[in-house]
Each structure stands twice: as C-alpha cells, then as structure tokens.
Design a protein around this motif. Structure first.
Motif, mmCIF file in Angstrom:
data_model
loop_
_atom_site.group_PDB
_atom_site.id
_atom_site.type_symbol
_atom_site.label_atom_id
_atom_site.label_comp_id
_atom_site.label_asym_id
_atom_site.label_seq_id
_atom_site.Cartn_x
_atom_site.Cartn_y
_atom_site.Cartn_z
ATOM 1 N N UNK A 39 38.476 23.468 39.960
ATOM 2 C CA UNK A 39 38.243 24.045 38.631
ATOM 3 C C UNK A 39 39.249 23.587 37.576
ATOM 4 N N UNK A 40 40.521 23.398 37.970
ATOM 5 C CA UNK A 40 41.505 22.945 36.994
ATOM 6 C C UNK A 40 41.222 21.514 36.552
ATOM 7 N N UNK A 41 40.780 20.696 37.490
ATOM 8 C CA UNK A 41 40.398 19.333 37.128
ATOM 9 C C UNK A 41 39.183 19.353 36.207
ATOM 10 N N UNK A 42 38.209 20.206 36.550
ATOM 11 C CA UNK A 42 36.999 20.318 35.739
ATOM 12 C C UNK A 42 37.327 20.804 34.330
ATOM 13 N N UNK A 43 38.254 21.737 34.212
ATOM 14 C CA UNK A 43 38.640 22.253 32.899
ATOM 15 C C UNK A 43 39.212 21.142 32.027
ATOM 16 N N UNK A 44 40.007 20.265 32.638
ATOM 17 C CA UNK A 44 40.554 19.140 31.893
ATOM 18 C C UNK A 44 39.477 18.157 31.466
ATOM 19 N N UNK A 45 38.458 18.013 32.287
ATOM 20 C CA UNK A 45 37.363 17.083 31.974
ATOM 21 C C UNK A 45 36.390 17.647 30.943
ATOM 22 N N UNK A 46 36.419 18.966 30.759
ATOM 23 C CA UNK A 46 35.490 19.584 29.825
ATOM 24 C C UNK A 46 35.741 19.125 28.393
ATOM 25 N N UNK A 47 37.005 19.089 27.977
ATOM 26 C CA UNK A 47 37.317 18.609 26.635
ATOM 27 C C UNK A 47 36.894 17.158 26.466
ATOM 28 N N UNK A 48 37.066 16.369 27.519
ATOM 29 C CA UNK A 48 36.616 14.980 27.467
ATOM 30 C C UNK A 48 35.100 14.912 27.288
ATOM 31 N N UNK A 49 34.379 15.815 27.965
ATOM 32 C CA UNK A 49 32.923 15.838 27.855
ATOM 33 C C UNK A 49 32.491 16.168 26.431
ATOM 34 N N UNK A 50 33.182 17.114 25.806
ATOM 35 C CA UNK A 50 32.853 17.462 24.415
ATOM 36 C C UNK A 50 33.065 16.253 23.504
ATOM 37 N N UNK A 51 34.149 15.506 23.746
ATOM 38 C CA UNK A 51 34.433 14.345 22.906
ATOM 39 C C UNK A 51 33.431 13.223 23.168
ATOM 40 N N UNK A 52 33.049 13.027 24.423
ATOM 41 C CA UNK A 52 32.029 12.017 24.746
ATOM 42 C C UNK A 52 30.731 12.335 24.019
ATOM 43 N N UNK A 53 30.379 13.608 24.010
ATOM 44 C CA UNK A 53 29.150 14.038 23.330
ATOM 45 C C UNK A 53 29.225 13.745 21.834
ATOM 46 N N UNK A 54 30.337 14.076 21.222
ATOM 47 C CA UNK A 54 30.488 13.848 19.778
ATOM 48 C C UNK A 54 30.467 12.353 19.450
ATOM 49 N N UNK A 55 31.188 11.573 20.232
ATOM 50 C CA UNK A 55 31.217 10.127 20.011
ATOM 51 C C UNK A 55 29.815 9.536 20.178
ATOM 52 N N UNK A 56 29.041 10.088 21.118
ATOM 53 C CA UNK A 56 27.673 9.616 21.317
ATOM 54 C C UNK A 56 26.795 9.874 20.107
ATOM 55 N N UNK A 57 26.991 11.016 19.446
ATOM 56 C CA UNK A 57 26.225 11.311 18.227
ATOM 57 C C UNK A 57 26.572 10.297 17.142
ATOM 58 N N UNK A 58 27.866 10.018 16.991
ATOM 59 C CA UNK A 58 28.301 9.030 15.991
ATOM 60 C C UNK A 58 27.736 7.646 16.303
ATOM 61 N N UNK A 59 27.751 7.288 17.587
ATOM 62 C CA UNK A 59 27.229 5.978 17.975
ATOM 63 C C UNK A 59 25.721 5.895 17.670
#
Length: 322
Positions: free
Chosen positions: A177-197
């Motif tokens: 879960x701690x690893x997943x929590x760290x990856x969650x912020x990355x997932x939000x940023x990947x999603x945002x960058x994908x919208x921009x792309x």
C-alpha cells in the motif's frame, strides 16, 4: 431503469484461491488450460468485480434481468479476451467500459432492442443509443485514461472514482500500500499529461498548439486565466473543452474520470459507490476539497479561478427514461 445497488447474482467469494492474488495473476491462471483452476479463477474475479458492473448496468436498463444480461455479456467478453491476451491490470474500468460499449451496440441493433427484456415494461421503449455515447467535451479524458498503463488506471479508478482506500487497488495489483500510495500521484500526473498530449495531437491549428502549454501552466497556478487565454477559449471549443478537462480541483477528478468512461451514467454510478456513502469518506473529502462548487469553478490556494461557460454533460436521470 433500476436503481444502482440492486442485488445481482454475485458468484460466491469463497473459491479456494488466494483472495489476495492480483487480478493480473488471476487472469494469467485463465490461460493455463486447467479447467478446475479456471472455474475457481473466474469465480474470484467475478466476486471482486461483478457487483459494480451490475450497478452500472442497472442505471440504464429497464429491469434487473436486463441489467444481469448486460453485466454477464460484458464479463463474458472480458474474460474471453483475458484467456488469449494479457490483462491491462485494471479490470474494473475495463469491465465497465465493455458494458457501456455493449449497451451502445445493443441500443443500435433493432433485433436486440425488440427483446422484451430490454424494453420499458410501461412504455415499451428502449434507451436510445445516445445515452451510451461519450460527450464531445470528455474525449480528451477518455483518450488519456485509456492510454495509461494498467496499474495507473487501477490506482486512479479505485481511489478517485470508487473512493476506496489505497489498500484496495494495492491488493488488486499485489503491491505494498505504501508503494501504491507513492504511485498514485504519478498516476494523476500521467493522466493530466495525457490530456495535454491529446489536446496537442488533435489541435487543428498553430494557435491551439500555442496555447497548450499556457493552459497547463495557468490552470496549475490557479486564479483567473489571463485575457489572451480567455479570448481564445471564447472562440475555440477544442481548447475550451481541454481547459475544462484539465481542471481537476474541487473534487472534480472523480467525475471527470467517470464521465470519460461511462458518459451520462457517471454521476449515478458515483452515487452508487458504497465508499462514497461512508460518513468518514464524506468528512475526509470535505476536509480535503472543501464544498464542491459548480463545474469550472473552485478554490485552490485561496484564489478562485473562473473558466468560461461550457457545455456540460447532463446528469438529470430523468433524461434516461425510455
């Protein structure tokens, strides 16, 4: 139309398999050729994911039987695909997407809509195909989410849309879960960058491409958009829609994700999620986001940001009465 959370024929949860196994691992077991193991694996996967798919199906179908038909058809299709290919590691959104696509195909086929099970028992009418078509102003969200890696999809969907604790997607991914929590912020940023792309790739002229980076910077900063951007958004639907889909504050991310996958059924589906009806979740959401304001307007860092008016997806459930 049925209310969400109508009980469907949920397969038994006790199957003899390790309940902590990842969805990816369970999907791999479908390709072993072992009939008994496959039966148990299917039971575990359905025990995990059947009810939410049935809940979604019950929103736009006229009876529990029709909802069960749709949920079964979507589950069968996904499970069959898993027998021949690797899973995306995000089965919940994949199942829901498949259910919407299946419902859209059914609604467009007169042979299927002629079935009594898919007709309103009082009016004899069926839900129109438009109800299963994504709105134009959610195209970038849909494109970005579907392009994300499976683990990132899983984290974002279960935490933001299902409003579940990080331990739930962590379990589905068989990660800490701690690893997943760290990856969650990355997932939000990947999603945002994908919208921009996607905004950049679909831009039709240089002016739109010019405003791509400016939109991102301005929306991240908060406050009122600069006059040049406002003037452009007033005449450009593509950039206006992009600005709206890049606005993730004020608790909007969950709704945007749901709208990009489920279309008109997004808000009813969110309302049906058990974790969202949990008093502790509601209190936590209020503490983090504050009162949720209307689309396109929220507070961030003490500065109000106002986007220009835009077409919005209608969530009035009366609109889906057939």
């Amino acid at each position: 139309m049925q209310k969400p959370r109508t009980q469907g024929p949920v397969p038994p949860a006790h199957t003899g398999l390790d309940p902590g196994g990842s969805d990816e691992g369970l999907a791999a077991a479908l390709r072993t050729g072992d009939g008994d193991a496959e039966t148990r694996t299917v039971a575990v996967l359905l025990a995990r994911h059947w009810q939410p798919v049935f809940d979604y199906a019950s929103i736009g179908t006229p009876s529990a039987k029709a909802a069960s038909m749709l949920a079964t058809a979507a589950s069968d299709k996904v499970l069959e695909n898993l027998r021949h290919a690797r899973t995306t590691a995000a089965l919940r959104p994949l199942l829901l997407l498949t259910a919407r696509q299946t419902a859209k195909a059914w609604a467009a086929d007169e042979r299927v809509t002629a079935l009594p099970e898919l007709q309103n028992p009082e009016t004899g009418r069926t839900v129109p195909v438009d109800m299963f078509t994504l709105a134009e102003n959610r195209a970038l969200v849909a494109r970005s989410f579907q392009a994300m890696p499976g683990p990132a999809q899983c984290l974002l969907w279960h935490v933001e849309v299902e409003a579940e604790g990080i331990s739930v997607p962590a379990g589905l991914l068989a990660t800490d879960p701690r690893t997943a929590a760290g990856q969650l912020d990355q997932a939000r940023e990947i999603f945002r960058v994908g919208i921009l792309r996607s905004h950049l790739e679909l831009a039709q002229d240089k002016e739109c491409r010019h405003y791509n980076r400016l939109l991102d910077v301005s929306l991240r900063r908060g406050g009122t958009l600069i006059p040049d951007i406002q003037a452009h958004l007033a005449t450009c639907r593509h950039c206006r829609f992009a600005a709206e889909q890049l606005d993730h504050g004020g608790g909007r991310l969950a709704l945007l994700l749901a709208e990009g996958l489920l279309g008109w059924a997004a808000q009813p589906y969110l309302d049906s999620r058990p974790a969202r009806n949990n008093a502790r979740y509601q209190a936590r959401a209020a503490a983090v986001h504050g009162p949720v304001r209307g689309p396109g307007r929220h507070s961030r860092g003490g500065h109000a940001r106002t986007l220009l008016p835009h077409p919005s997806i209608r969530h009035d459930r009366m609109a889906i009465r057939a």
